[in-house]
Scaffold this active site. Structure first.
Site, mmCIF file in Angstrom:
data_model
loop_
_atom_site.group_PDB
_atom_site.id
_atom_site.type_symbol
_atom_site.label_atom_id
_atom_site.label_comp_id
_atom_site.label_asym_id
_atom_site.label_seq_id
_atom_site.Cartn_x
_atom_site.Cartn_y
_atom_site.Cartn_z
ATOM 1 N N SER A 127 0.847 -1.188 0.000
ATOM 2 C CA SER A 127 0.000 0.000 0.000
ATOM 3 C C SER A 127 0.886 1.242 0.000
ATOM 4 O O SER A 127 1.863 1.313 0.753
ATOM 5 C CB SER A 127 -0.895 -0.001 1.251
ATOM 6 O OG SER A 127 -1.662 1.171 1.301
ATOM 7 N N ASP A 171 -9.061 -1.591 -5.165
ATOM 8 C CA ASP A 171 -10.001 -0.866 -4.299
ATOM 9 C C ASP A 171 -11.310 -0.566 -5.027
ATOM 10 O O ASP A 171 -12.394 -0.741 -4.470
ATOM 11 C CB ASP A 171 -9.384 0.448 -3.809
ATOM 12 C CG ASP A 171 -8.509 0.253 -2.558
ATOM 13 O OD1 ASP A 171 -8.244 -0.910 -2.195
ATOM 14 O OD2 ASP A 171 -8.100 1.261 -1.952
ATOM 15 N N ARG A 198 -13.727 -3.361 -5.278
ATOM 16 C CA ARG A 198 -14.415 -3.666 -4.014
ATOM 17 C C ARG A 198 -15.691 -2.829 -3.845
ATOM 18 O O ARG A 198 -16.471 -3.053 -2.931
ATOM 19 C CB ARG A 198 -13.464 -3.483 -2.824
ATOM 20 C CG ARG A 198 -12.446 -4.612 -2.689
ATOM 21 C CD ARG A 198 -11.561 -4.443 -1.465
ATOM 22 N NE ARG A 198 -10.615 -5.537 -1.286
ATOM 23 C CZ ARG A 198 -10.874 -6.677 -0.636
ATOM 24 N NH1 ARG A 198 -12.062 -6.861 -0.092
ATOM 25 N NH2 ARG A 198 -9.954 -7.607 -0.524
ATOM 26 N N SER A 200 -1.974 -7.568 -3.833
ATOM 27 C CA SER A 200 -1.768 -9.002 -4.142
ATOM 28 C C SER A 200 -0.494 -9.520 -3.488
ATOM 29 O O SER A 200 0.487 -9.814 -4.170
ATOM 30 C CB SER A 200 -1.770 -9.245 -5.654
ATOM 31 O OG SER A 200 -0.966 -8.335 -6.364
ATOM 32 N N GLY A 203 -4.203 -6.904 10.311
ATOM 33 C CA GLY A 203 -3.935 -7.668 9.088
ATOM 34 C C GLY A 203 -3.492 -6.770 7.950
ATOM 35 O O GLY A 203 -3.829 -7.003 6.805
#
Lengths: 207, 207
Positions: free
Chosen positions: A39, A67, A70, A111, A159
């Protein structure tokens, strides 16, 4: 007639107009440029710059942004392990369709796991899956444009890739975007690096 | 930053090259031609013919075939009610991406329920969702190319649309393919009917 996955009684329908014909229309070869990285490592910056530079050369590309997807196709998925795998699988399948349609498909997703990226590579029958790895260390540590690292380090996001979830760098990617003499390349320079690769492999013409 | 569906901390990434620019490259407007109808009603025949006729006019289209997608993107889905809904939702989302990419996306699916088709229509912001209904009664009853009706009538396939599962015809579709004076139109004639519609609405040029 075949049974595939959870489906029975389905037939493969062959179209009279195939990838070759579509490629002729747009004078390029369909492929997937899969941009992977942490990121904030510049994936979207490269995706946008690449899309712009290809456009100025008259080439048709389309960005699949992790993003953005999603918000639509993958809005039923969260960030737990199996959802991340399914997220990447679906983007891989859609990227494959775009490449088959004749477009230069630019997939931009963290990924983080090799096996998920490799599964996407294996979906493609030829060498039209091009992995571009964002390896701009200095940039990553000096900027946090979305403020996510701060939140993750404070334990407010769990996470988070690179903080408490691993990122597995590609071992054999086609393109590695990295600093040159300690300097980050400009967005245009990064795009040109990818375009040079595409040109060299013949993707920017149909024949 | 937003929370969408099951995702948190995701950002909408705007690209500098948008639908308008892509449409200019291919001199057409992105849209979805959604072909709905019973199994064996001629959906794939129309999809292939339309793809061919568009190609001869230099237009870039791509077929999303319901059965084909069950080999890839939707291979995790079966035919139970919620899987059928999810199958159509995903095809709708992908069709929307193709239209945004500037292509004439031809979706060919039984898509038996009005609400599922309407949900796909609502994904599109403008009038670029074009529903084409296969309403060729005589053809349907005289042919059974895949032998599926015979199996369904014998009870060997359960939940078969048109036999023991309903098909809801469109109430307000843009195009209805039907017999003329008791005769089925040829594949080329059907394709031309759709192309006339697309031409009339300005989809075959970018401006």
């Amino acid at each position: 007639m075949s049974t595939v996955g959870n489906s029975t009684n389905i037939f493969w329908q062959e179209s009279p107009i195939g990838k070759t014909e579509r490629q002729k229309l747009v004078n390029q070869k369909g492929c997937v440029v899969w941009i992977t990285g942490l990121s904030g490592s510049g994936k979207s910056t490269l995706a946008c710059s690449l899309s712009r530079e290809l456009y100025t050369r008259g080439k048709l590309s389309y960005i699949l942004d992790g993003d953005n997807l999603r918000h639509g196709l993958n809005k039923d998925l969260g960030f737990k392990a199996e959802d991340r795998v399914e997220n990447i699988r679906r983007v891989g399948e859609v990227a494959k369709l775009f490449a088959d349609a004749g477009l230069i498909c630019i997939a931009s997703l963290i990924s983080p796991y090799r096996k998920d990226r490799d599964a996407c590579r294996e979906m493609m029958q030829d060498s039209s899956f091009i992995e571009a790895s964002m390896y701009l260390k200095s940039w990553l540590f000096t900027r946090d444009p979305k403020g996510l690292y701060k939140l993750a380090r404070a334990g407010k996001i769990k996470g988070f890739t690179g903080i408490d979830d691993p990122y597995e760098s590609p071992l054999n990617c086609e393109i590695q975007l990295k600093e040159k003499e300690g300097e980050c390349p400009s967005p245009v320079a990064m795009a040109e690096e990818v375009i040079t690769y595409l040109e060299g492999k013949g993707f920017l013409q149909s024949q």
